[in-house]
Scaffold this motif. Structure first.
Motif, mmCIF file in Angstrom:
data_model
loop_
_atom_site.group_PDB
_atom_site.id
_atom_site.type_symbol
_atom_site.label_atom_id
_atom_site.label_comp_id
_atom_site.label_asym_id
_atom_site.label_seq_id
_atom_site.Cartn_x
_atom_site.Cartn_y
_atom_site.Cartn_z
ATOM 1 N N HIS A 120 -21.466 -1.912 -1.609
ATOM 2 C CA HIS A 120 -21.008 -3.206 -1.098
ATOM 3 C C HIS A 120 -21.895 -3.633 0.065
ATOM 4 C CE1 HIS A 120 -19.223 -0.381 1.756
ATOM 5 N NE2 HIS A 120 -19.208 -1.380 2.619
ATOM 6 N N ASP A 122 -21.173 -5.672 3.830
ATOM 7 C CA ASP A 122 -20.095 -6.150 4.695
ATOM 8 C C ASP A 122 -20.420 -7.596 5.060
ATOM 9 O OD1 ASP A 122 -18.346 -3.816 4.948
ATOM 10 O OD2 ASP A 122 -20.144 -2.874 5.751
ATOM 11 N N HIS A 178 -24.743 -0.908 0.766
ATOM 12 C CA HIS A 178 -24.640 0.505 1.136
ATOM 13 C C HIS A 178 -23.438 1.130 0.448
ATOM 14 C CE1 HIS A 178 -22.546 -1.894 4.268
ATOM 15 N NE2 HIS A 178 -21.644 -0.915 4.242
ATOM 16 N N ARG A 196 -16.486 -3.701 14.362
ATOM 17 C CA ARG A 196 -16.912 -5.009 13.870
ATOM 18 C C ARG A 196 -16.396 -6.102 14.789
ATOM 19 N NH1 ARG A 196 -16.310 -4.305 7.769
ATOM 20 N NH2 ARG A 196 -16.602 -2.081 7.613
HETATM 21 FE FE LIG Z 1 -19.641 -1.058 4.721
#
Ligand SMILES: [Fe+2]
Ligand SMILES: O=C(O)CCC(=O)C(=O)O
Length: 201
Positions: A120, A122, A178, A196
């Protein structure tokens, strides 16, 4: 597959911006934090839908952040817990090291080598145009894979040691995916914390 050498500093990949600190936490700090989080975090098991079928996600998770503001990724909506004192202190240390600020921490608990996190990027809207993701590893070392979105056979791997901090920034999520692949022989657990900045709508 090309193995990236786990030396301190920049990891040079085209159209990616990666920083890596192999010994961000000492061995002792990493071991103590692992045990503490394993016992104290309210780990949850999420259900995911793949081609119409429901499965348990192959890892446990927890989200910390501004309480009451849910975060949705890959079809899962998570309600954050308030930062504990320990996690807030850790967030401050990571912000000092990286020069960025974070609102939230998503934790992954890979109970053994059968747990994983599939390919995926992010790149949810809430993470902004060029997200900064700071990823701290604890527990058993596991390989982390990276591949360019336009050349998916060209995979790189990096062994993430306990206490290491990997930062992805800039346009990395635009051009790269990743994953944390299964590693069948591994019997021990690993916990990963990704800090995040989540901008709620
Ligand atoms: Fe991730
Ligand atoms: O476990 C890891 O190192 C990666 C976690 C990850 O990619 C994520 O939570 O988005």
């Amino acid at each position: 597959m090309t193995e990236l050498s786990p030396l301190e500093g920049k990891i040079e990949l085209p159209q990616a911006e990666l920083d890596y600190w192999p010994h961000f936490l000492s061995e002792t700090e990493a071991a103590e934090l692992y045990t503490q989080l394993l016992l104290e975090v309210p780990w949850q098991s999420d259900r995911i839908q793949v081609f119409g079928q429901w499965y348990d996600q192959p890892r446990l998770t927890a989200l910390y952040g501004e309480e009451g503001k849910p975060y949705t990724y890959s079809g899962i909506t998570m309600n954050p817990h308030n930062f504990t004192r320990e996690l807030k202190t850790l967030k401050d240390r990571i912000e000092k090291q990286t020069g960025d600020s974070f609102s939230s921490c998503l934790l992954n608990n890979y109970r053994n080598g059968s747990d994983s996190n599939g390919w995926h990027a992010d790149d949810e809207k809430e993470l902004g145009q060029n997200p900064v993701i700071a990823s701290l590893s604890l527990g058993h070392p596991r390989f982390f894979h990276l591949r360019p979105k336009n050349d998916k056979k060209n995979t790189y791997k990096l062994l993430l040691q306990p206490g290491s901090l990997l930062v992805m920034r800039g346009r990395t999520q635009h051009h790269w995916q990743h994953q944390l692949p299964k590693s069948k022989k591994v019997k021990e657990g690993r916990i990963n914390l990704t800090f995040r900045q989540i901008n709620h709508k």
